[in-house]
Design an enzyme around this catalytic site. Structure first.
Site, short mmCIF file in Angstrom:
data_model
loop_
_atom_site.label_atom_id
_atom_site.label_comp_id
_atom_site.label_asym_id
_atom_site.label_seq_id
_atom_site.Cartn_x
_atom_site.Cartn_y
_atom_site.Cartn_z
N LYS A 54 8.95 -9.18 -3.00
CA LYS A 54 8.95 -7.74 -2.37
C LYS A 54 9.31 -7.01 -3.60
CE LYS A 54 11.14 -8.79 1.50
NZ LYS A 54 10.38 -8.17 2.39
N ARG A 55 9.24 -5.54 -3.67
CA ARG A 55 10.17 -4.83 -4.53
C ARG A 55 11.56 -5.01 -4.33
NH1 ARG A 55 7.86 -0.35 -7.27
NH2 ARG A 55 9.91 -0.09 -8.21
N HIS A 80 6.12 6.91 5.23
CA HIS A 80 6.40 5.41 4.79
C HIS A 80 7.94 4.90 4.61
CE1 HIS A 80 2.22 4.07 4.30
NE2 HIS A 80 2.12 5.61 4.03
N THR A 139 4.56 -5.48 5.12
CA THR A 139 3.28 -6.09 5.27
C THR A 139 3.24 -7.20 4.61
OG1 THR A 139 2.81 -4.93 3.22
CG2 THR A 139 2.04 -3.83 5.26
N LYS A 167 1.43 -10.92 5.83
CA LYS A 167 0.89 -11.92 5.02
C LYS A 167 1.26 -13.44 4.90
CE LYS A 167 0.04 -7.74 2.28
NZ LYS A 167 0.51 -7.12 1.24
N LYS A 199 16.50 -4.05 0.93
CA LYS A 199 15.77 -5.42 1.26
C LYS A 199 16.61 -6.78 1.15
CE LYS A 199 11.42 -3.45 -0.38
NZ LYS A 199 10.38 -3.48 0.67
C1 26W Z 1 9.83 8.16 -5.91
C2 26W Z 1 9.15 8.37 -4.67
C3 26W Z 1 8.68 7.37 -3.63
C4 26W Z 1 9.05 7.33 -2.45
C5 26W Z 1 8.62 6.39 -1.58
C6 26W Z 1 7.60 6.49 -3.99
C7 26W Z 1 7.15 5.63 -3.08
C8 26W Z 1 7.70 5.46 -1.71
C9 26W Z 1 7.18 4.45 -0.89
C10 26W Z 1 6.93 5.27 0.47
C11 26W Z 1 7.49 3.14 -0.86
C12 26W Z 1 6.82 2.45 0.10
O1 26W Z 1 5.64 1.55 -0.49
N1 26W Z 1 7.14 2.04 1.29
C13 26W Z 1 6.56 1.06 2.20
O2 26W Z 1 5.50 1.36 2.71
C14 26W Z 1 4.87 -0.05 3.39
C15 26W Z 1 3.49 0.41 3.90
O3 26W Z 1 3.80 1.50 5.05
C16 26W Z 1 5.79 -0.19 4.48
O4 26W Z 1 5.24 -1.54 5.15
C17 26W Z 1 7.42 -0.60 3.87
O5 26W Z 1 8.12 -0.95 4.90
C18 26W Z 1 7.74 0.52 3.02
O6 26W Z 1 9.05 0.40 2.37
#
Ligand code: 26W
Length: 828
Positions: free
Chosen positions: A556-557, A368, A664, A668, A562
């Protein structure tokens, strides 16, 4: 909310069913709380209603379980550290087709559904996109009748609640389960022991079998809580199983009696800390021991249970990959792979080769993120001491990989250092996943391509068939039917309700973009949604917003890639333009931000502080306060998204090209009729393909251009700023003291990050963004044209249904048979 806007034609018998439901609710209140309904609080009514709905679900839940189990149909396991499910009452009622009935029953009891809905806490068991995607997938799996189970962690404290004090983010613990968990069932009959630490001894018997002895380990008990996942008008109900950690016994009485009180209760505390809290990081993994414990806890309990139930039902563990397929949601559950190998070898007597072969056919991995700093790497010594047996298995996998590379590419030490699992004292989880999975997928076309050409290039050259790009999706049940009942019923009235189950039907709306009376109705829906949002914002946060204004939203985060900073600096340039008189006729704009920052991410938190300072600056100047406002909506969560997105005109999707894996939220907003201002990044590219670039506001550097600048180091942000008077002036606000803050602090760090390095090319894209923004406002001035494009955005968003995504996963990766067919098989 009235009946007519929650779709569904009024049916015969509704009144009778509502009357029956009413007495069931009354009965529940009596039995549950020993009071008559007229003495019940909204919380008690919520719980009673929830329990009635739960009763309604039970039969189909049992059918689902028994029919999948009996038929032996192949089942997908969605393994994820996060499931951001949102509130369940309305969603479940709509999917069951019982919303009107319950609403009528409640009305007759003197309660308004909206009030009862809001009593439910929003379980924040995820950080953002990856967690919400998991929840949308579960909805689609149940709706499509695909045998599936989600496995996650039942965090006692979810993602923090965000408050804004003096313009800064303050994190408040979120004890979500408070108030009675209506939807869960504790399965005390299905607990498993998970072991940490200690030593392992490997002995070969005289008959050539390996015997592994575990000593001095610490055990934790994994206790599952099951939640039903109700599909839309589906006779079947899926399951989300969340593990909770408990100490093996109340207290270690032996230890306790020996007088060792402290370590007896310390062990207990350590055990229970495992499922205590969700880590609020979404990019920089901080290598925390407790996080590693959480990950192993999740996968060990899950894999033990899967092996157990397969053995019981099928007997032959060699056939495991024909019965279950596991999807690993990012690298967080990677240890499921060595854990399965461990179970097969240590408990089931398999050879190394057999165990590895079974594992390789069982797992698939979704990546992701491309951010290198987000890829999980665990310090080898930590893993060795916490999970000695698992570490041994990973070492063996790594040694065999190195041997293989040495044979195929003799002397290529660089290649080994890139592909190795253990390197430089670290265990690289992504490499382990890619090596051991059947399929590896990115979450949009672009992301899939970048995985092949960048992140996993060395793997790709030898195993190109492994790699896929399956574009993310969102469920139209939650993001339209639940979140936007007005638009949902307008669509129902226009093209029927088939699109709830068949995403391709949404494009039947395309011709209505040319229909003036339809556009009028579409416009009225948006206006009413804006009014609802304004009312909600005032009531829940005491913040006012003009519902007649143009709503420009970035939700968003908070992350540098971003580029909330780009948006903030641009707002400052508009402020300057209004003050100087350069900008004269602008429709009234509300710039809305909603974002949580990781607690340790200083620059992200500073950006929140900046946005709130800009908000005060704008409100404090009489030349700007009536023309625009800047609103920071606190505590962005699923429930907030549900009121915010239907009210949005312009959706900000402005990440640096090549950084947003998919997005995503973009989908929406599109579904809810917002137009997108965005870069050619992630799924934005495919949105442009679906709706046409002319119906979006696409701007900025493409991936190739960004790549070139990164490679030749030619980018000089300070020069870009100096060449553009408006940009220069806007940036000066960060350091000249003009921004009102409670302690007179300024924004030097943000300023220098932009001027000196600007790693995400915000200044580079400023001018292109500015042009795209004004083009958006120009089109907004042409109401008919704007509405035409808005209708087209909704009409062309069907492709982004998670039903499409799940069907693609199924065809390319899982190969499941929908339960209808499987059940028929069973009877035959
Ligand atoms: C701390 C470790 C960590 C690293 C990455 C925790 C969480 C993450 C995730 C991969 C962050 C995340 O939510 N990524 C998002 O995933 C969505 C679903 O596929 C994508 O639509 C987003 O672009 C992506 O940023």
């Amino acid at each position: 909310m009235s009946d007519d806007i929650r779709n569904n034609p009024p049916e015969a018998g509704l009144a009778e069913r509502a009357a029956e439901t009413r007495s069931r609710i009354e009965e529940k209140v009596r039995k549950q709380f020993a009071i008559p309904i007229d003495e019940a609080t909204p919380e008690q009514v919520y719980e009673a209603v929830g329990l009635c709905v739960r009763d309604d679900i039970m039969d189909s839940w049992i059918t689902w379980r028994t029919s999948t189990q009996r038929s032996g149909a192949k089942c997908v396991i969605y393994l994820s550290a996060e499931f951001l499910i949102g509130r369940l009452l309305t969603n479940n009622l709509i999917n069951l087709g019982k919303y009107e009935c319950y609403e009528m029953a409640l009305r007759e009891l003197g309660y308004d559904m909206a009030t009862i809905e809001e009593v439910e806490s929003d379980p924040a068991l995820g950080n953002g996109g990856l967690g919400r995607l998991a929840a949308c997938f579960m909805d689609s799996l149940a709706t499509l009748g695909l045998p599936s189970m989600g496995y996650g962690i039942r965090y006692e404290y979810g993602f923090f609640r965000q408050e804004i004090r003096d313009g800064r983010q303050v994190e408040i613990p979120d004890n979500w389960a408070f108030g009675g968990a209506v939807w869960e069932t504790a399965r005390t009959d299905r607990t498993y022991e998970v072991r940490f630490g200690g030593t392992v001894e490997e002995n070969w018997n005289s008959d050539g079998n390996l015997r592994v002895e575990y000593r001095d380990y610490q055990s934790v008990i994994a206790k599952p809580y099951d939640m039903p996942v109700v599909g839309y008008r589906s006779p079947y109900t899926g399951t989300l199983r969340l593990w909770s950690a408990v100490a093996p016994k109340q207290l270690d009485l032996v230890q306790f009696n020996r007088g060792d009180y402290e370590s007896a209760s310390a062990d207990r505390e350590l055990a229970e800390s495992i499922s205590k809290v969700l880590y609020p990081e979404d990019s920089h993994p901080r290598g925390k021991e407790l996080r590693l414990r959480q990950q192993y806890f999740l996968v060990s309990a899950t894999m033990q249970q899967i092996v157990d139930s397969h053995r019981r039902r099928n007997g032959d563990l060699r056939k495991l990959p024909d019965a279950v397929v596991v999807q690993i949601n990012d690298t967080h559950p990677t240890l499921a792979i060595p854990e399965l190998i461990r179970i097969l070898i240590d408990n089931e007597g398999f050879s190394w080769e057999e165990a590895v072969e079974i594992a390789e056919r069982t797992f698939n991995y979704t990546n992701h993120t491309l951010l290198p700093e987000a890829l999980e790497c665990w310090p080898a010594p930590l893993m060795r001491s916490l999970l000695p047996r698992i570490y041994r298995i990973i070492e063996t996998i790594d040694a065999r990989l190195r041997d293989r590379i040495w044979q195929t590419n003799p002397g290529d030490a660089d290649l080994i250092s890139r592909l190795a699992i253990i390197h430089d004292g670290k265990v690289r989880m992504a490499n382990l996943c890619v090596l051991m999975s059947t399929k590896v997928n990115g979450v949009s076309q672009l992301h899939g391509k970048l995985l092949k050409t960048r992140l996993f290039r060395d793997f790709y050259v030898t195993q190109p068939e492994k790699f896929l790009g399956i574009t993310n999706g969102i469920t139209q049940r939650r993001w339209l039917a639940v979140a936007n009942p007005r638009l949902n019923s307008l669509i129902n009235d226009t093209i029927g309700e088939g699109f709830m189950r068949d995403w391709t039907k949404l494009e039947e709306l395309v011709p209505y973009a040319e229909d003036a009376s339809f556009r009028q109705k579409f416009d009225e829906v948006k206006r009413e949604n804006k009014r609802d949002f304004a009312t909600w914002l005032e009531r829940t946060h005491g913040i006012s917003i003009d519902p007649e204004s143009f709503m420009d939203v970035q939700a968003k985060r908070l992350h540098e890639y971003k580029r909330q900073l780009l948006k903030a600096v641009h707002i400052l340039s508009i402020y300057d333009g209004l003050v100087s008189g350069r900008i004269t006729d602008m429709p009234k704009v509300s710039f809305v931000f909603a974002a949580k920052a990781a607690p340790g991410y200083v620059r992200a938190k500073d950006t929140i502080r900046l946005i709130n300072a800009i908000s005060r600056l704008v409100a404090g100047n009489e030349r700007t306060r009536d023309a625009m406002s800047v609103v920071f909506v606190p505590n962005y969560d699923v429930s907030t998204a549900q009121v915010l997105m239907p009210a949005t005109d312009l959706s900000e999707q402005i990440s640096t090209a090549g950084f947003e894996a998919s997005g995503t939220g973009n989908m929406k907003f599109m579904l809810n009729g917002a137009l997108t201002i965005g870069t050619m990044d992630g799924a934005n590219i495919e949105m442009a393909e679906e709706v046409g670039e002319e119906n979006m506001f696409i701007f900025g550097a493409r991936v190739e251009e960004i790549d070139r600048m990164k490679a030749d180091h030619s980018y000089r942000p300070r020069e870009v700023a100096q060449a553009d008077g408006r940009l220069q002036k806007a940036l000066e606000h960060l350091v000249d003291g003009s921004l009102p803050t409670s302690d007179n602090s300024r924004f030097e760090d943000l300023y220098h990050s932009l001027m000196d390095s600007d790693p995400y090319f915000a200044l580079y894209d400023f001018d292109a963004y500015d042009k795209a923004f004004w083009e958006a406002l120009r089109v907004y001035g042409d109401r008919d044209e704007w509405l035409r494009r808005a209708v087209l955005n909704t009409a062309r968003s069907g492709y982004f249904s998670s039903d499409r995504t799940i069907n693609e996963y199924n065809e390319a990766v899982w190969h499941l048979t929908p339960i209808d067919d499987a059940a028929r098989f069973d009877e035959a």
